[in-house]
Scaffold this motif. Structure first.
Motif, PDB file in Angstrom:
ATOM      1  N   HIS A  84     -11.272  -3.886   0.998  1.00 46.25           N
ATOM      2  CA  HIS A  84     -10.104  -3.189   1.536  1.00 46.25           C
ATOM      3  C   HIS A  84     -10.420  -2.780   2.967  1.00 46.25           C
ATOM      4  O   HIS A  84     -11.393  -2.056   3.216  1.00 46.25           O
ATOM      5  CB  HIS A  84      -9.761  -1.957   0.705  1.00 46.25           C
ATOM      6  CG  HIS A  84      -9.361  -2.271  -0.703  1.00 46.25           C
ATOM      7  ND1 HIS A  84      -8.067  -2.536  -1.066  1.00 46.25           N
ATOM      8  CD2 HIS A  84     -10.106  -2.388  -1.847  1.00 46.25           C
ATOM      9  CE1 HIS A  84      -8.004  -2.786  -2.363  1.00 46.25           C
ATOM     10  NE2 HIS A  84      -9.243  -2.699  -2.862  1.00 46.25           N
ATOM     11  N   SER A  85      -9.609  -3.258   3.914  1.00 45.16           N
ATOM     12  CA  SER A  85      -9.780  -2.914   5.325  1.00 45.16           C
ATOM     13  C   SER A  85      -8.426  -2.537   5.886  1.00 45.16           C
ATOM     14  O   SER A  85      -7.528  -3.395   5.982  1.00 45.16           O
ATOM     15  CB  SER A  85     -10.365  -4.104   6.096  1.00 45.16           C
ATOM     16  OG  SER A  85     -10.496  -3.787   7.472  1.00 45.16           O
ATOM     17  N   ASP A  86      -8.262  -1.283   6.281  1.00 48.24           N
ATOM     18  CA  ASP A  86      -6.960  -0.757   6.723  1.00 48.24           C
ATOM     19  C   ASP A  86      -5.912  -1.039   5.634  1.00 48.24           C
ATOM     20  O   ASP A  86      -6.081  -0.559   4.521  1.00 48.24           O
ATOM     21  CB  ASP A  86      -6.574  -1.366   8.066  1.00 48.24           C
ATOM     22  CG  ASP A  86      -7.583  -0.984   9.163  1.00 48.24           C
ATOM     23  OD1 ASP A  86      -8.171   0.126   9.031  1.00 48.24           O
ATOM     24  OD2 ASP A  86      -7.793  -1.783  10.074  1.00 48.24           O
ATOM     25  N   ASP A  87      -4.911  -1.811   5.987  1.00 44.89           N
ATOM     26  CA  ASP A  87      -3.875  -2.129   4.996  1.00 44.89           C
ATOM     27  C   ASP A  87      -4.075  -3.512   4.394  1.00 44.89           C
ATOM     28  O   ASP A  87      -3.192  -4.033   3.697  1.00 44.89           O
ATOM     29  CB  ASP A  87      -2.486  -2.061   5.646  1.00 44.89           C
ATOM     30  CG  ASP A  87      -2.159  -0.641   6.086  1.00 44.89           C
ATOM     31  OD1 ASP A  87      -2.701   0.302   5.449  1.00 44.89           O
ATOM     32  OD2 ASP A  87      -1.383  -0.487   7.038  1.00 44.89           O
ATOM     33  N   MET A  88      -5.187  -4.136   4.688  1.00 41.93           N
ATOM     34  CA  MET A  88      -5.438  -5.487   4.211  1.00 41.93           C
ATOM     35  C   MET A  88      -6.313  -5.438   2.963  1.00 41.93           C
ATOM     36  O   MET A  88      -7.171  -4.578   2.802  1.00 41.93           O
ATOM     37  CB  MET A  88      -6.132  -6.324   5.303  1.00 41.93           C
ATOM     38  CG  MET A  88      -5.290  -6.510   6.566  1.00 41.93           C
ATOM     39  SD  MET A  88      -6.190  -7.456   7.811  1.00 41.93           S
ATOM     40  CE  MET A  88      -6.472  -8.970   6.910  1.00 41.93           C
ATOM     41  N   ARG A  89      -6.088  -6.375   2.084  1.00 41.56           N
ATOM     42  CA  ARG A  89      -6.862  -6.481   0.842  1.00 41.56           C
ATOM     43  C   ARG A  89      -7.283  -7.936   0.698  1.00 41.56           C
ATOM     44  O   ARG A  89      -6.453  -8.839   0.664  1.00 41.56           O
ATOM     45  CB  ARG A  89      -5.998  -6.065  -0.358  1.00 41.56           C
ATOM     46  CG  ARG A  89      -6.710  -6.156  -1.691  1.00 41.56           C
ATOM     47  CD  ARG A  89      -5.815  -5.544  -2.764  1.00 41.56           C
ATOM     48  NE  ARG A  89      -6.415  -5.647  -4.084  1.00 41.56           N
ATOM     49  CZ  ARG A  89      -6.269  -6.688  -4.908  1.00 41.56           C
ATOM     50  NH1 ARG A  89      -5.524  -7.723  -4.528  1.00 41.56           N
ATOM     51  NH2 ARG A  89      -6.857  -6.703  -6.088  1.00 41.56           N
ATOM     52  N   GLN A 146     -13.943   0.417   5.866  1.00 45.00           N
ATOM     53  CA  GLN A 146     -13.689  -0.513   4.788  1.00 45.00           C
ATOM     54  C   GLN A 146     -14.257   0.048   3.480  1.00 45.00           C
ATOM     55  O   GLN A 146     -15.290   0.729   3.472  1.00 45.00           O
ATOM     56  CB  GLN A 146     -14.323  -1.880   5.084  1.00 45.00           C
ATOM     57  CG  GLN A 146     -13.698  -2.607   6.250  1.00 45.00           C
ATOM     58  CD  GLN A 146     -14.415  -3.912   6.541  1.00 45.00           C
ATOM     59  OE1 GLN A 146     -15.636  -3.955   6.524  1.00 45.00           O
ATOM     60  NE2 GLN A 146     -13.651  -4.964   6.801  1.00 45.00           N
TER      61      GLN A 146
END
Length: 468
Positions: A84-89, A146
């Motif tokens: 999970h990084s910011d709003d990214m998966r 992250q």
């Protein structure tokens, strides 16, 4: 018998207690250690998953790299990885099961666990059964904002905790055994052996207290045991000296009693002869006979008091209830003297349980001393008085003898209750007060001098449990 004594010995108890306390300390350490081991286990897999994700994101992507990553995850017992990084998966490794709907999936968020949650979850895993899956969320050490989700086997985590606890147990066993042995050896030399030496010496001294070689020789230690050795040695020496003195005094007393008995018979014969001399017509003989009779009376009284002193043992008392008022009347009648007023203030209703004969002797001696002290005062307009009062205090009878004599000088108070020392008049034996004190002690009570000044003296006899 020896085995039972060994089990109860201080050394055995010390050894067992040392081992138990060390194990307790190791258990206290083990409780948070298991929690830390679980967290380290998860942290290591978070790091491995994060590093593998970085390797997959590099330009060198290919089947060989993916195969290597999967082997790495398989070795670490990681079944699935999501970054999970910011709003990214980003899904790195998909598990062979549905991670959102498996009914046996456990979820753990290590970013929100506190210390108590760590301990509770760790021991919950340790005592768990089966092979559930755990979805754990954590933040790698070198990641920038992250988080990593990994899916691992609960069984793999549990087996790792088992291995860690087993290692800790055997390490603790070695440490506790070594520590217990060292502590036991140290305490045994510093405390147990000296205490055992003291105990053996006390037992040997009790069996033969007059043996000079039985007195403990202090080791010269400067701690509490050294002080105990010094005190015990001094006490044993004092007891040995007192026993030797008592033995000599007993032999001397037996001899004096025989001499006093024969002397009293001789004096009685001399007294009869002095009575005949008093009837002589010779003026010089008649002039000297009162002094002779007085001297013989004093000698007979001294012999009688010497024989009776020290016989007041509690087992020889013949206690029975009687009226204290009647006894005081009898004492005052027998000690009545010109110029002295005798007052009996003992309650007529007071009945006490004591040896009437011996209590009479005690009161008689005290009243006689008071009367003689009053008679030594030069004649004055005010008559001297002796008063005996009594009352009950918490089941004990207090008998108070008050006189209006000159009181006792300061130097006489120190030896007042010592036989042959307390007399302040010429020819006195000093046994009157000593005998009264012995009688009070034989009844389980005491005799004290409450007051002594120019207005008179006050003696108090206390007899516990005598009130009826």
């Amino acid at each position: 018998m020896k085995a039972a004594i060994a089990k109860r010995s201080l050394s055995t108890k010390l050894l067992f207690l040392t081992i138990i306390f060390v194990f307790v300390a190791e258990f206290v350490v083990l409780v948070p250690s298991i929690a830390k081991q679980r967290r380290d286990w998860f942290t290591m897999r978070f790091e491995e998953a994060y590093l593998a994700s970085l390797a997959l994101e590099s330009p060198r992507e290919g089947a060989a790299d993916e195969m290597l990553v999967r082997q790495l995850f398989s070795t670490a017992n990681i079944l699935g990885v999501t970054i999970h990084s910011d709003d990214m998966r980003m899904l790195i490794l998909a598990p062979e099961i549905n991670p959102h709907g498996a009914p046996n999936m456990l979820r753990v968020d290590l970013t929100r666990e506190n210390f108590m949650n760590m301990i509770t979850n760790a021991w919950g895993t340790y005592f768990s059964r089966g092979d559930h899956l755990i979805q754990a969320t954590g933040r790698p050490e070198f990641s920038t904002g992250q988080t990593v989700d990994i899916i691992v086997s609960q069984k793999a985590l549990r087996e790792d905790l088992y291995a860690y606890a087993r290692n800790i147990f055997f390490l603790s066993l070695i440490i506790s055994t070594l520590t217990a042995g060292l502590v036991y050896w140290s305490l045994n030399r510093m405390i147990v052996r000296p205490v055992k030496r003291l105990t053996e010496n006390i037992t040997a001294f009790d069996a033969d207290p007059e043996n000079a070689f039985g007195i403990l020789k202090p080791s010269g230690r400067k701690d509490e045991i050294g002080a105990a050795e010094e005190s015990l040695a001094a006490m044993e020496k004092s007891v040995r000296d007192l026993l030797g003195e008592r033995r000599r005094l007993a032999a001397l007393g037996a001899g004096i009693s025989k001499i006093s008995h024969d002397l009293r018979n001789i004096l009685a014969s001399a007294q009869l002869m002095s009575d005949r001399l008093a009837k002589s017509e010779d003026p010089s003989v008649r002039k000297l006979s009162p002094r002779l009779i007085s001297a013989l009376d004093r000698a007979i009284a001294l012999s009688r008091d010497t024989l009776t002193f020290g016989r007041m043992e509690s087992r020889l008392l013949s206690k029975a209830p009687f009226s204290l008022h009647d006894l005081v009347d009898e004492v005052l009648d027998d000690t009545a003297a010109m110029g002295v007023t005798a007052l009996n203030k003992a309650p007529e209703s007071l009945t006490i349980a004591a040896d009437r004969t011996q209590l009479y002797r005690a009161l008689f001696n005290l009243v006689r001393n008071a009367v003689e002290a009053i008679q030594e005062i030069e004649a004055s307009e005010t008559l001297g008085s002796v008063t005996i009062d009594a009352h009950v205090e918490d089941g004990a009878v207090a008998i108070v003898i008050t006189d209006s004599g000159p009181g006792l000088p300061d130097h006489a108070k120190a030896d007042l209750f010592e036989p042959f020392k307390g007399s302040q008049k010429p020819g006195g034996s000093g046994l009157g007060v000593a005998i009264a004190a012995e009688i009070a002690r034989a009844h389980g009570g005491s005799l004290i001098l409450e007051k002594s000044d120019a207005t008179g003296a006050v003696f108090r006899i206390t007899l516990p449990g005598a009130a009826q």
